[in-house]
Design a protein around this motif. Sequence first.
Motif, mmCIF file in Angstrom:
data_model
loop_
_atom_site.group_PDB
_atom_site.id
_atom_site.type_symbol
_atom_site.label_atom_id
_atom_site.label_comp_id
_atom_site.label_asym_id
_atom_site.label_seq_id
_atom_site.Cartn_x
_atom_site.Cartn_y
_atom_site.Cartn_z
ATOM 1 N N ALA A 207 7.512 -10.736 -18.858
ATOM 2 C CA ALA A 207 6.440 -11.311 -19.668
ATOM 3 C C ALA A 207 5.470 -12.047 -18.744
ATOM 4 O O ALA A 207 5.841 -12.476 -17.648
ATOM 5 C CB ALA A 207 7.002 -12.267 -20.714
ATOM 6 N N PHE A 208 4.231 -12.180 -19.190
ATOM 7 C CA PHE A 208 3.242 -12.922 -18.419
ATOM 8 C C PHE A 208 2.677 -14.040 -19.281
ATOM 9 O O PHE A 208 2.774 -14.019 -20.513
ATOM 10 C CB PHE A 208 2.105 -12.003 -17.930
ATOM 11 C CG PHE A 208 1.095 -11.667 -18.997
ATOM 12 C CD1 PHE A 208 -0.039 -12.455 -19.189
ATOM 13 C CD2 PHE A 208 1.275 -10.569 -19.831
ATOM 14 C CE1 PHE A 208 -0.964 -12.169 -20.179
ATOM 15 C CE2 PHE A 208 0.353 -10.262 -20.824
ATOM 16 C CZ PHE A 208 -0.769 -11.064 -20.999
ATOM 17 N N ALA A 209 2.065 -15.016 -18.614
ATOM 18 C CA ALA A 209 1.438 -16.133 -19.331
ATOM 19 C C ALA A 209 0.184 -16.564 -18.595
ATOM 20 O O ALA A 209 0.120 -16.510 -17.364
ATOM 21 C CB ALA A 209 2.394 -17.306 -19.455
ATOM 22 N N VAL A 210 -0.813 -16.974 -19.348
ATOM 23 C CA VAL A 210 -2.078 -17.461 -18.805
ATOM 24 C C VAL A 210 -2.252 -18.909 -19.246
ATOM 25 O O VAL A 210 -2.183 -19.212 -20.446
ATOM 26 C CB VAL A 210 -3.257 -16.614 -19.329
ATOM 27 C CG1 VAL A 210 -4.581 -17.167 -18.818
ATOM 28 C CG2 VAL A 210 -3.084 -15.154 -18.916
ATOM 29 N N TYR A 211 -2.461 -19.799 -18.289
ATOM 30 C CA TYR A 211 -2.629 -21.222 -18.593
ATOM 31 C C TYR A 211 -3.979 -21.718 -18.100
ATOM 32 O O TYR A 211 -4.434 -21.355 -17.011
ATOM 33 C CB TYR A 211 -1.539 -22.057 -17.921
ATOM 34 C CG TYR A 211 -0.173 -21.930 -18.555
ATOM 35 C CD1 TYR A 211 0.206 -22.768 -19.609
ATOM 36 C CD2 TYR A 211 0.733 -20.975 -18.113
ATOM 37 C CE1 TYR A 211 1.460 -22.652 -20.194
ATOM 38 C CE2 TYR A 211 1.992 -20.854 -18.688
ATOM 39 C CZ TYR A 211 2.352 -21.691 -19.735
ATOM 40 O OH TYR A 211 3.588 -21.578 -20.320
ATOM 41 N N GLU A 212 -4.600 -22.550 -18.904
ATOM 42 C CA GLU A 212 -5.793 -23.295 -18.511
ATOM 43 C C GLU A 212 -5.464 -24.777 -18.637
ATOM 44 O O GLU A 212 -5.175 -25.253 -19.736
ATOM 45 C CB GLU A 212 -6.995 -22.943 -19.394
ATOM 46 C CG GLU A 212 -7.534 -21.536 -19.158
ATOM 47 C CD GLU A 212 -8.769 -21.255 -19.997
ATOM 48 O OE1 GLU A 212 -9.183 -22.138 -20.784
ATOM 49 O OE2 GLU A 212 -9.328 -20.147 -19.884
ATOM 50 N N ASN A 213 -5.464 -25.490 -17.510
ATOM 51 C CA ASN A 213 -5.121 -26.920 -17.495
ATOM 52 C C ASN A 213 -3.820 -27.213 -18.245
ATOM 53 O O ASN A 213 -3.701 -28.186 -18.979
ATOM 54 C CB ASN A 213 -6.262 -27.747 -18.074
ATOM 55 C CG ASN A 213 -7.536 -27.599 -17.266
ATOM 56 O OD1 ASN A 213 -8.536 -27.079 -17.760
ATOM 57 N ND2 ASN A 213 -7.515 -28.030 -16.013
ATOM 58 N N GLY A 214 -2.857 -26.352 -18.061
ATOM 59 C CA GLY A 214 -1.537 -26.560 -18.637
ATOM 60 C C GLY A 214 -1.354 -26.087 -20.057
ATOM 61 O O GLY A 214 -0.267 -26.215 -20.620
#
Length: 284
Positions: free
Chosen positions: A123-130
């Motif tokens: 699986a992948f995840a994308v984070y912006e400022n946590g």
Amino acid sequence: MKKLIIVFGIIALTLVSCKNGDENNADKKTAVRKKVPVRKEPKNVSYTLESAKEWLKKNKSKQNLKISLAVNRTDKENFAKMDSVIIPTDLSGDIVFYLPFPLQVDFLQNVDKIILFSYPTQAFAVYENGILIRTGPTNMGKAKDPTPTGLFFTNWKAEETTSTFNDEWELKWNFNIENKKGVGFHQYELPGYPASHSCMRLQEKDAKFLYEWADQWVLADDENVKFKGTPVVVFGSYDFDAPKPWLQLIKNPKALAIPESEIKEIIMPYLSTILKEQEKRKKT
């Protein structure tokens, strides 16, 4: 999957094949926190094993299919070919509640953008400022051609390319992260297990999102990179001899959950480098 590429005047043969860090200091300027999106949480997250064909006959909802494809790390075409699939008993929630990444990681609050790929959970995840802004399934490198782990940065991208490893392989929304080895992420079929030649395969909607969201590198000249792109961290290992790990969710719905503490431990050695590269880009 391998592709011969010439990148922005850097004459190079590139194969498209599918230290220390420190904690955020009080001295560092705290990033403006992204607003946490409102998401619908299912009343219950549990799973059952069902016949793929029978389930498809009874379920026509696009949202239900989207979640079920993600849980089985596959796409619509391959889902229909499977004998049995794991299905959430309650499909009313947002997709983030069926995949392993946490919704918020305070440790990443000063990191503007980062992409995480989990080998063990595919699986992948994308984070912006946590804040988790997107997550989905991936099929990474097979046992003979594993995806390398560690810290990378997105560099060049191509909306559509044809593999030189096999000219029948059309790679859409390709974004390279390792120029010399040619590792990247892109759209391609997801059979539901690690099957690529080291790249990270994605559903097309996810590949297109990352293609548009992530930053390319900026070159200083024909030989040097001025600014690196978006940080990408690939972590963990996959047991190729064991059953598909998501089958564990039937007995324990939280079996694959990745806690904040684990992400912190993984990112810690790279944090200083990530923040330094981020600052370089901001100063332009």
